[in-house]
Scaffold this motif. Structure first.
Motif, mmCIF file in Angstrom:
data_model
loop_
_atom_site.group_PDB
_atom_site.id
_atom_site.type_symbol
_atom_site.label_atom_id
_atom_site.label_comp_id
_atom_site.label_asym_id
_atom_site.label_seq_id
_atom_site.Cartn_x
_atom_site.Cartn_y
_atom_site.Cartn_z
ATOM 1 N N ARG A 44 -2.706 11.565 -39.743
ATOM 2 C CA ARG A 44 -4.034 12.176 -39.734
ATOM 3 C C ARG A 44 -4.018 13.532 -39.030
ATOM 4 N NH1 ARG A 44 -8.297 9.037 -41.441
ATOM 5 N NH2 ARG A 44 -7.793 6.836 -41.783
ATOM 6 N N ILE A 45 -5.002 14.337 -39.371
ATOM 7 C CA ILE A 45 -5.176 15.635 -38.732
ATOM 8 C C ILE A 45 -5.825 15.411 -37.374
ATOM 9 C CG2 ILE A 45 -6.302 17.887 -38.895
ATOM 10 C CD1 ILE A 45 -6.324 17.396 -41.998
ATOM 11 N N VAL A 46 -5.170 15.855 -36.318
ATOM 12 C CA VAL A 46 -5.703 15.607 -34.978
ATOM 13 C C VAL A 46 -6.168 16.876 -34.281
ATOM 14 C CG1 VAL A 46 -4.395 13.480 -34.638
ATOM 15 C CG2 VAL A 46 -3.382 15.671 -33.957
ATOM 16 N N LYS A 47 -5.732 18.043 -34.761
ATOM 17 C CA LYS A 47 -6.165 19.284 -34.115
ATOM 18 C C LYS A 47 -5.994 20.459 -35.081
ATOM 19 C CE LYS A 47 -5.738 19.506 -29.735
ATOM 20 N NZ LYS A 47 -5.256 19.614 -28.332
ATOM 21 N N ILE A 48 -6.966 21.368 -35.040
ATOM 22 C CA ILE A 48 -6.900 22.634 -35.767
ATOM 23 C C ILE A 48 -7.228 23.729 -34.764
ATOM 24 C CG2 ILE A 48 -7.808 23.987 -37.699
ATOM 25 C CD1 ILE A 48 -8.747 21.291 -38.924
ATOM 26 N N GLU A 49 -6.310 24.625 -34.511
ATOM 27 C CA GLU A 49 -6.525 25.618 -33.467
ATOM 28 C C GLU A 49 -5.766 26.906 -33.776
ATOM 29 O OE1 GLU A 49 -5.072 23.715 -29.964
ATOM 30 O OE2 GLU A 49 -2.969 23.947 -30.532
ATOM 31 N N LYS A 50 -6.074 27.945 -33.022
ATOM 32 C CA LYS A 50 -5.410 29.229 -33.177
ATOM 33 C C LYS A 50 -3.900 29.074 -32.950
ATOM 34 C CE LYS A 50 -8.295 32.608 -34.170
ATOM 35 N NZ LYS A 50 -8.053 33.520 -35.342
ATOM 36 N N SER A 51 -3.132 29.722 -33.795
ATOM 37 C CA SER A 51 -1.675 29.623 -33.695
ATOM 38 C C SER A 51 -1.189 30.018 -32.304
ATOM 39 C CB SER A 51 -1.004 30.530 -34.737
ATOM 40 O OG SER A 51 -1.267 30.086 -36.040
ATOM 41 N N GLY A 52 -0.267 29.212 -31.781
ATOM 42 C CA GLY A 52 0.332 29.507 -30.481
ATOM 43 C C GLY A 52 -0.517 29.120 -29.297
ATOM 44 N N THR A 53 -1.697 28.513 -29.525
ATOM 45 C CA THR A 53 -2.569 28.131 -28.412
ATOM 46 C C THR A 53 -1.906 27.106 -27.516
ATOM 47 O OG1 THR A 53 -4.534 28.564 -29.755
ATOM 48 C CG2 THR A 53 -4.821 27.165 -27.801
ATOM 49 N N THR A 54 -1.217 26.135 -28.146
ATOM 50 C CA THR A 54 -0.596 25.044 -27.407
ATOM 51 C C THR A 54 0.826 24.856 -27.903
ATOM 52 O OG1 THR A 54 -2.773 23.966 -27.357
ATOM 53 C CG2 THR A 54 -0.893 22.640 -26.665
ATOM 54 N N THR A 55 1.698 24.453 -27.016
ATOM 55 C CA THR A 55 3.066 24.104 -27.387
ATOM 56 C C THR A 55 3.164 22.593 -27.534
ATOM 57 O OG1 THR A 55 3.955 26.012 -26.207
ATOM 58 C CG2 THR A 55 5.494 24.233 -26.737
ATOM 59 N N TYR A 56 3.707 22.156 -28.662
ATOM 60 C CA TYR A 56 3.787 20.723 -28.934
ATOM 61 C C TYR A 56 5.236 20.292 -29.127
ATOM 62 C CZ TYR A 56 -1.211 21.109 -29.953
ATOM 63 O OH TYR A 56 -2.551 21.348 -29.870
ATOM 64 N N ASP A 57 5.498 19.074 -28.716
ATOM 65 C CA ASP A 57 6.770 18.444 -29.035
ATOM 66 C C ASP A 57 6.599 17.797 -30.403
ATOM 67 O OD1 ASP A 57 9.233 17.283 -29.094
ATOM 68 O OD2 ASP A 57 8.727 15.629 -27.734
ATOM 69 N N ALA A 58 6.768 18.610 -31.438
ATOM 70 C CA ALA A 58 6.494 18.142 -32.792
ATOM 71 C C ALA A 58 7.423 18.841 -33.773
ATOM 72 C CB ALA A 58 5.038 18.434 -33.169
ATOM 73 N N GLU A 59 7.691 18.158 -34.875
ATOM 74 C CA GLU A 59 8.398 18.804 -35.975
ATOM 75 C C GLU A 59 7.494 19.892 -36.537
ATOM 76 O OE1 GLU A 59 10.074 17.768 -40.481
ATOM 77 O OE2 GLU A 59 9.435 16.147 -39.137
ATOM 78 N N THR A 60 8.043 21.043 -36.815
ATOM 79 C CA THR A 60 7.232 22.158 -37.298
ATOM 80 C C THR A 60 7.520 22.428 -38.771
ATOM 81 O OG1 THR A 60 7.186 23.179 -35.111
ATOM 82 C CG2 THR A 60 6.606 24.570 -36.984
ATOM 83 N N LEU A 61 6.452 22.425 -39.560
ATOM 84 C CA LEU A 61 6.524 22.828 -40.960
ATOM 85 C C LEU A 61 6.026 24.266 -40.981
ATOM 86 C CD1 LEU A 61 7.208 21.713 -43.786
ATOM 87 C CD2 LEU A 61 4.804 21.088 -44.039
ATOM 88 N N ASP A 62 6.971 25.191 -40.898
ATOM 89 C CA ASP A 62 6.632 26.585 -40.621
ATOM 90 C C ASP A 62 6.853 27.462 -41.858
ATOM 91 O OD1 ASP A 62 6.118 29.068 -39.580
ATOM 92 O OD2 ASP A 62 7.426 28.841 -37.833
ATOM 93 N N TYR A 63 5.743 27.932 -42.417
ATOM 94 C CA TYR A 63 5.790 28.879 -43.534
ATOM 95 C C TYR A 63 5.142 30.206 -43.134
ATOM 96 C CZ TYR A 63 7.437 25.457 -46.949
ATOM 97 O OH TYR A 63 8.194 24.547 -47.650
ATOM 98 N N SER A 64 5.044 30.447 -41.832
ATOM 99 C CA SER A 64 4.363 31.647 -41.360
ATOM 100 C C SER A 64 5.151 32.923 -41.641
ATOM 101 C CB SER A 64 4.083 31.534 -39.858
ATOM 102 O OG SER A 64 5.286 31.387 -39.121
#
Length: 406
Positions: A30-50
């Motif tokens: 599920r979607i748990v957060k939507i925020e400005k890029s780089g606001t928070t650092t997460y220990d998460a796999e990143t699907l990065d197409y930026s």
């Protein structure tokens, strides 16, 4: 498991404008957060197409009317053995998933093969979009689509036929009320089921909390279906102003499936198994009425969702056609995301990029609000937080659930 999705832009399936520089955090599907890029650092796999200059994340697309058992005008498909049809359902489901369709509504399959297909999806035996099924459509004896329909005569038999579909645990009930443009036994503007049969089917379906979708192309059959309180009207090629006013007043959903008739009229004779020039001309003529019905229904505020009915993986073409006939781009996008989810009564789960919703998401190149055709540029597909397609590659199944699970 956490996944951070990072793209240049975000279209949430609801707004008139896109957002830019946003991250979407997904956890446990599920979607748990939507925020400005780089606001928070997460220990998460990143699907990065930026790093792609025009990458966008948006809701997975929803095709609200298709037939996985068919793929065009080849009539030989309708006489295939059951295993061959089952393989086609699987193959076509994959094709739809690869272009970003994460939910689909199958509007009729012979011999309840769709029931087995959905069960195979549920236990993880195969990949494919989330699928809503209706089993066998209810039709009049010798009526529209006899190769897959449950043929009935009279309201008592019609009620029994609905109950047979319910026994198979279908998601909704489908009725073929009128003939079709391609029907050999009747016309698209003449009823095939009786008023009493339609009313009986709707009563049993609604008594069991199931929606009713109706194939009705024009004439008094549309009126009978609307009077009976159907939930969705499919096709509606020859709608009168009275039909449209009643649909708007009652809140009946409209799935116009414009692409099917238009395309058969344009390219049918050039298909590998061609249709006759006569049938192509008939479809081309019908599309003129179809386009007019769509425009008047749209102007009247009738609620709409996008569906294809013909071939597979052509949902983008349907939306392009809807917008070419006057629908706003944002509304065309909602017709295959949030509005479609609302029609299917799944809007509390899917159809938009919102916190709490299931992470059915796609990543595309290009802002879809600028150009609907950007929907063709799918780079990744996520279903409930699982990346199932990435850069054109399908993730293989490695395990599946075991019985008994209900």
């Amino acid at each position: 498991m956490k996944t951070l999705i990072r793209t240049k832009g975000l279209y949430d399936g609801l707004a008139e404008e896109a957002l830019f520089g946003m991250d979407v955090l997904v956890e446990d599907g599920r979607i748990v957060k939507i925020e400005k890029s780089g606001t928070t650092t997460y220990d998460a796999e990143t699907l990065d197409y930026s790093d792609r200059p025009a990458s966008f994340v948006m809701p997975g697309m929803i095709d609200s009317h298709l037939h996985l058992a068919h793929d065009g005008v080849d009539k030989r498909e309708k006489n295939d053995r059951a295993p061959q049809i089952a393989y086609r359902l699987y193959h076509n489901g994959i094709r739809n998933l690869l272009i970003g369709i994460t939910t689909q509504r199958d509007c009729g399959t012979t011999r309840h093969i769709d029931v087995s297909y959905k069960e195979s999806l549920r236990i993880g035996l195969i990949n494919g979009p989330r699928t809503l099924i209706c089993g066998q459509p209810i039709i009049a004896t010798a009526g529209h689509c006899p190769y897959m329909g449950r043929q009935v005569d009279g309201p008592i038999e019609a009620m029994k036929a609905v109950r047979e579909q319910l026994e198979e645990r279908v998601d909704f009930i489908k009725l073929m009320v009128t003939g079709g443009v391609s029907t050999l036994t009747g016309l698209p503007t003449t009823p095939q089921m009786t008023k009493e049969e339609v009313e009986a089917c709707v009563m049993i379906a609604h008594n069991n909390d199931k929606m009713v979708a109706v194939h009705a192309e024009g004439g008094i059959g549309v009126k009978w279906a609307l009077d009976a309180g159907i939930d969705t009207l499919e096709h509606g090629i020859y709608l009168s102003d009275e039909h449209i006013a009643q649909m708007a007043e009652q809140g009946t959903w409209f799935v116009p499936t414009l692409y099917a008739i238009r395309e058969i009229g344009k390219t049918g004779p050039q298909e590998p198994v061609p249709i006759s020039q006569f049938m192509a001309e008939r479809c081309a003529e019908a599309f003129e009425f179809h386009a007019d019905s769509f425009k008047r229904a749209y102007k009247a505020g009738v609620k709409m969702a996008g569906g294809t009915d013909y071939k597979q993986a052509v949902l983008v073409e349907e939306v392009l056609l809807m917008t070419s006939l006057g629908m706003k781009k944002s509304e065309g996008l909602r017709a295959i995301t949030s509005q479609a989810a609302k029609m299917l009564k799944l809007d509390d789960q899917i159809g938009s990029v919102e916190v709490g919703k299931k992470a059915d998401l796609i990543i595309i190149d290009g802002n879809p609000l600028d150009d609907i055709a950007n929907l063709r540029n799918v780079r990744a597909v996520m279903q409930e937080g699982d990346v199932v397609v990435r850069d054109g590659m399908l993730k293989p199944r490695t395990s599946y659930l075991h019985y008994p699970i209900q």
